[in-house]
Write a protein that holds these residues in place. Sequence first.
Motif, PDB file in Angstrom:
ATOM      1  N   MET A 168       0.740  -1.437  -0.002  1.00  0.00           N
ATOM      2  CA  MET A 168      -0.097  -0.044  -0.104  1.00  0.00           C
ATOM      3  C   MET A 168       0.883   1.100   0.032  1.00  0.00           C
ATOM      4  O   MET A 168       1.785   1.524   0.800  1.00  0.00           O
ATOM      5  CB  MET A 168      -0.885  -0.190   1.163  1.00  0.00           C
ATOM      6  CG  MET A 168      -1.796   1.244   1.369  1.00  0.00           C
ATOM      7  SD  MET A 168      -3.109   1.235   0.156  1.00  0.00           S
ATOM      8  CE  MET A 168      -4.209   0.160   1.106  1.00  0.00           C
ATOM      9  N   ILE A 206       1.204   5.314   0.553  1.00  0.00           N
ATOM     10  CA  ILE A 206       0.615   6.426   1.078  1.00  0.00           C
ATOM     11  C   ILE A 206       0.904   7.744   0.608  1.00  0.00           C
ATOM     12  O   ILE A 206       2.047   7.900   0.472  1.00  0.00           O
ATOM     13  CB  ILE A 206       0.976   6.467   2.705  1.00  0.00           C
ATOM     14  CG1 ILE A 206       0.588   4.990   3.249  1.00  0.00           C
ATOM     15  CG2 ILE A 206       0.370   7.493   3.296  1.00  0.00           C
ATOM     16  CD1 ILE A 206      -0.794   5.178   3.931  1.00  0.00           C
ATOM     17  N   GLU A 257      -2.719  11.695   2.336  1.00  0.00           N
ATOM     18  CA  GLU A 257      -3.294  10.729   3.127  1.00  0.00           C
ATOM     19  C   GLU A 257      -2.588  10.836   4.678  1.00  0.00           C
ATOM     20  O   GLU A 257      -3.148  10.620   5.804  1.00  0.00           O
ATOM     21  CB  GLU A 257      -2.979   9.430   2.815  1.00  0.00           C
ATOM     22  CG  GLU A 257      -4.313   8.730   1.842  1.00  0.00           C
ATOM     23  CD  GLU A 257      -3.885   7.643   1.046  1.00  0.00           C
ATOM     24  OE1 GLU A 257      -4.661   6.583   1.255  1.00  0.00           O
ATOM     25  OE2 GLU A 257      -3.077   7.503   0.378  1.00  0.00           O
ATOM     26  N   VAL A 258      -1.295  11.134   4.571  1.00  0.00           N
ATOM     27  CA  VAL A 258      -0.495  11.331   5.783  1.00  0.00           C
ATOM     28  C   VAL A 258      -0.946  12.616   6.461  1.00  0.00           C
ATOM     29  O   VAL A 258      -1.355  12.715   7.728  1.00  0.00           O
ATOM     30  CB  VAL A 258       0.955  11.810   5.537  1.00  0.00           C
ATOM     31  CG1 VAL A 258       1.828  12.186   6.443  1.00  0.00           C
ATOM     32  CG2 VAL A 258       1.718  10.483   4.928  1.00  0.00           C
ATOM     33  N   LEU A 274       6.106   5.447   5.583  1.00  0.00           N
ATOM     34  CA  LEU A 274       5.037   4.611   5.798  1.00  0.00           C
ATOM     35  C   LEU A 274       4.751   3.790   4.588  1.00  0.00           C
ATOM     36  O   LEU A 274       4.356   2.653   4.851  1.00  0.00           O
ATOM     37  CB  LEU A 274       3.923   5.609   6.140  1.00  0.00           C
ATOM     38  CG  LEU A 274       4.074   6.616   7.349  1.00  0.00           C
ATOM     39  CD1 LEU A 274       2.321   7.034   7.494  1.00  0.00           C
ATOM     40  CD2 LEU A 274       4.268   5.711   8.621  1.00  0.00           C
ATOM     41  N   ASN A 290       6.670   2.381   2.486  1.00  0.00           N
ATOM     42  CA  ASN A 290       7.859   1.391   2.464  1.00  0.00           C
ATOM     43  C   ASN A 290       7.470   0.335   3.706  1.00  0.00           C
ATOM     44  O   ASN A 290       7.504  -1.002   3.266  1.00  0.00           O
ATOM     45  CB  ASN A 290       9.234   2.287   3.100  1.00  0.00           C
ATOM     46  CG  ASN A 290      10.246   1.323   2.629  1.00  0.00           C
ATOM     47  OD1 ASN A 290      10.127   0.459   1.788  1.00  0.00           O
ATOM     48  ND2 ASN A 290      11.385   1.646   3.142  1.00  0.00           N
ATOM     49  N   LEU A 348       4.329  -0.182   5.115  1.00  0.00           N
ATOM     50  CA  LEU A 348       3.090  -0.750   4.754  1.00  0.00           C
ATOM     51  C   LEU A 348       3.163  -1.619   3.399  1.00  0.00           C
ATOM     52  O   LEU A 348       2.498  -2.806   3.508  1.00  0.00           O
ATOM     53  CB  LEU A 348       2.033   0.309   4.397  1.00  0.00           C
ATOM     54  CG  LEU A 348       1.540   1.193   5.511  1.00  0.00           C
ATOM     55  CD1 LEU A 348       0.522   2.229   5.512  1.00  0.00           C
ATOM     56  CD2 LEU A 348       0.548  -0.021   6.616  1.00  0.00           C
ATOM     57  N   ARG A 380       5.732   8.274  13.821  1.00  0.00           N
ATOM     58  CA  ARG A 380       5.578   7.131  13.048  1.00  0.00           C
ATOM     59  C   ARG A 380       4.463   6.109  13.255  1.00  0.00           C
ATOM     60  O   ARG A 380       3.687   5.583  12.677  1.00  0.00           O
ATOM     61  CB  ARG A 380       6.927   6.746  12.606  1.00  0.00           C
ATOM     62  CG  ARG A 380       7.160   6.128  11.328  1.00  0.00           C
ATOM     63  CD  ARG A 380       8.572   6.262  10.542  1.00  0.00           C
ATOM     64  NE  ARG A 380       9.672   5.939  11.584  1.00  0.00           N
ATOM     65  CZ  ARG A 380      10.463   6.930  11.697  1.00  0.00           C
ATOM     66  NH1 ARG A 380      10.717   7.864  11.010  1.00  0.00           N
ATOM     67  NH2 ARG A 380      11.377   6.746  12.434  1.00  0.00           N
ATOM     68  N   LEU A 388       1.103   7.016  13.855  1.00  0.00           N
ATOM     69  CA  LEU A 388       0.573   7.269  12.392  1.00  0.00           C
ATOM     70  C   LEU A 388       0.093   6.025  11.863  1.00  0.00           C
ATOM     71  O   LEU A 388      -0.926   5.640  11.185  1.00  0.00           O
ATOM     72  CB  LEU A 388       1.199   8.021  11.357  1.00  0.00           C
ATOM     73  CG  LEU A 388       1.367   9.769  11.723  1.00  0.00           C
ATOM     74  CD1 LEU A 388       2.448  10.145  10.902  1.00  0.00           C
ATOM     75  CD2 LEU A 388       0.168  10.261  11.510  1.00  0.00           C
ATOM     76  N   ILE A 389       1.162   4.867  11.798  1.00  0.00           N
ATOM     77  CA  ILE A 389       0.744   3.598  11.215  1.00  0.00           C
ATOM     78  C   ILE A 389      -0.377   3.067  11.928  1.00  0.00           C
ATOM     79  O   ILE A 389      -1.321   2.428  11.388  1.00  0.00           O
ATOM     80  CB  ILE A 389       2.066   2.669  11.451  1.00  0.00           C
ATOM     81  CG1 ILE A 389       3.197   3.119  10.797  1.00  0.00           C
ATOM     82  CG2 ILE A 389       1.646   1.220  10.960  1.00  0.00           C
ATOM     83  CD1 ILE A 389       4.317   2.330  10.961  1.00  0.00           C
ATOM     84  N   TYR A 426      -3.892   4.921  11.011  1.00  0.00           N
ATOM     85  CA  TYR A 426      -3.926   4.319   9.497  1.00  0.00           C
ATOM     86  C   TYR A 426      -4.870   3.076   9.780  1.00  0.00           C
ATOM     87  O   TYR A 426      -5.642   2.694   9.278  1.00  0.00           O
ATOM     88  CB  TYR A 426      -3.018   4.458   8.769  1.00  0.00           C
ATOM     89  CG  TYR A 426      -2.902   3.911   7.412  1.00  0.00           C
ATOM     90  CD1 TYR A 426      -3.776   4.716   6.287  1.00  0.00           C
ATOM     91  CD2 TYR A 426      -2.535   2.808   6.942  1.00  0.00           C
ATOM     92  CE1 TYR A 426      -3.999   4.307   5.220  1.00  0.00           C
ATOM     93  CE2 TYR A 426      -2.706   2.215   5.639  1.00  0.00           C
ATOM     94  CZ  TYR A 426      -3.542   3.110   4.798  1.00  0.00           C
ATOM     95  OH  TYR A 426      -3.751   2.761   3.432  1.00  0.00           O
ATOM     96  N   TYR A 431      -5.837  -4.860   8.174  1.00  0.00           N
ATOM     97  CA  TYR A 431      -4.741  -4.763   9.036  1.00  0.00           C
ATOM     98  C   TYR A 431      -4.879  -5.415  10.455  1.00  0.00           C
ATOM     99  O   TYR A 431      -4.121  -6.463  10.532  1.00  0.00           O
ATOM    100  CB  TYR A 431      -4.296  -3.133   8.797  1.00  0.00           C
ATOM    101  CG  TYR A 431      -3.824  -2.583   7.713  1.00  0.00           C
ATOM    102  CD1 TYR A 431      -2.444  -3.146   7.152  1.00  0.00           C
ATOM    103  CD2 TYR A 431      -4.347  -2.033   7.045  1.00  0.00           C
ATOM    104  CE1 TYR A 431      -1.962  -2.756   5.836  1.00  0.00           C
ATOM    105  CE2 TYR A 431      -3.812  -1.478   5.623  1.00  0.00           C
ATOM    106  CZ  TYR A 431      -2.722  -2.040   5.318  1.00  0.00           C
ATOM    107  OH  TYR A 431      -2.104  -1.384   4.168  1.00  0.00           O
ATOM    108  N   LEU A 436      12.205   0.391   8.488  1.00  0.00           N
ATOM    109  CA  LEU A 436      12.002  -0.965   8.095  1.00  0.00           C
ATOM    110  C   LEU A 436      13.009  -1.998   8.483  1.00  0.00           C
ATOM    111  O   LEU A 436      12.919  -2.799   9.283  1.00  0.00           O
ATOM    112  CB  LEU A 436      11.599  -0.819   6.674  1.00  0.00           C
ATOM    113  CG  LEU A 436      11.065  -2.315   6.405  1.00  0.00           C
ATOM    114  CD1 LEU A 436       9.905  -2.933   7.171  1.00  0.00           C
ATOM    115  CD2 LEU A 436      10.590  -2.298   4.908  1.00  0.00           C
TER     116      LEU A 436
END
Lengths: 95, 490
Positions: free
Chosen positions: A1, A3, A7-8, A31, A33, A35, B361, B364-365, B368, B378, B423
């Motif tokens: 997905m 973003i 959207e952020v 994000l 990356n 997701l 971060r 936000l994840i 979302y 999710y 990541l």
Amino acid sequence: MKISKDEVEKIAHLARLEINDLQKKKMAGQLSNILQYIDKLKDADVEGIKLSSGAAFMNNVLRDDKLQASPGPVVTLANAPERDEDFYTVPRVVK
Amino acid sequence: MEYHELTIDNAVKLLLKHEISSFDLASALLDRIEKHDEKIGSFITVDKDLVMEQAKKADKDIAKKNTSALTGVPIALKDILCTRGMKTTCASRILENFIPQYDGTVVKKLKGNGAIIIGKTNLDEFAMGSSTENSAFKITANPWNTLYVPGGSSGGSAAAVAAQFCCGALGTDTGGSIRQPASHCGVVGLKPTYGRVSRFGLVSYGSSLDQIGPITKNVKDAALLLNVISGNDKMDSTSAKVDVPDFTKAFDKFEKGSLKGMTAGVPKEYLSVDGIDPEVEKVFNNAKKIFKDLGVKIKEISLPHTDYVVAAYYIIAPCEASSNLARFDGVKYGLREKSSDDIIDMYKKTKSKGFGPEVQRRILIGTYALSAGYYDAYYGRASKVRTLIMEDFSKAFETCDFILTPVAPAPAFKIGENIDDPLTMYLTDIFTLSANMAGIPGISIPGGYSSKGLPIGIQMMAQRFDEMSLLRAGFGFETTIQLGKKFPDL
């Protein structure tokens, strides 16, 4: 997905965060990356599998309905950034 | 033996025999912190006067023979555990000046057992990170080589134990945050079973995953601390109503051959993980050999859903975090950004100023993943995968007593090396996340060194509430392996 920057901005508003334009772009990349990696969950076969919310014992924890002392306003409000005697104060809520 | 070299076990014995005083022990450790912590950065708060006050009281109690399990022993606490009257910052600007009005249950238990709280240690902000670089206040260096990270998020506690600034410490573990820094710093770290230890007074990050546990110089000390902090607590409804054994019984009548009849499972999926460092593999293979020599049967097992663990965790933990951290809104405690004329603006300014990039971060994840239309894809899906991961472990434990794995795919990395690549940082948690997802206990024990002289640990995991097997097998391993130098020169 993937973003987008927009959207952020939308998610940030929901989370009550303020993110400037420069950060928005960086965050959108990071994000996306993350997701994209998480998308691998789509490959898992979860047909008919129940959801686990944790590893705690799933029993009710009850106590007797007895009156107990409360810590009181001195303790409860000790860390209030702004207060008016025994009340928290906040900026205007209704415009 | 010098004061700083004392383990919890040694210190208790010498204190009770009046061979040392708590006053001298605490003073020696404070001097050591003063001299060396500038380059390590393990502590956020050390209140010398308070430490000495506690030590004097401990000496009086010892003189009166009014002692408990830890009387006079200096213990460090990760700065995410609430301490009454003492700053608890979570290494965050948002709680920079927060002074709790109560002690967390583990803190109460430590104090009730006579321990001296020597200081509050650094961490990744709100325990989010694997390197302690996400602290708002300072970088903690690995005491074995100060160019390297100590691991995280309990990096301050692990570094403080390795640097011998305290006899032992408490950390917290949501996805490996006790075990991985223990591994990187060459000390022992135990994440207890979910529910073994009360979380009351632990500032919540991922409530279904968080657990408090010991970081110590050896396995026996881990058992001593676990004895004190375990048990059901009415203030935490997820703390389990199960008996707490005397964990030091794990070492009773221990001799060579005591582990005969045990089976260690080695998950085949773990060794085919991308990017596993050959030096980690070497330490791991040596551990297998040691257990074999001790009479433990080594058996290949399968945890088929290993490949989904990181993805599922990095949905579940941020979802829980986004909900838990909503409480830091500038109203009840912590930072408030005052230049706002309406409440939404105040929330936004406060949170954006108070939270660092990694915390934002994850919020936000989580926001979302929980937002309208995405929940099933999710959080729902990740929680189903969590069920599959739990089932993998249940099946595995039908054929083995404990599971033996590496702790992290590589030894500690250099400070700054991964900071802009979240990541990659997440992926290094691959071996430790499962224990939190399944709620099972795990321990990290020093297993060797890299060619650069950085420690590498091994991990063992057992069935829920079977910390005994981990301590017993871990003790066997620890007393057999020839490690050479156990602590770094500062």
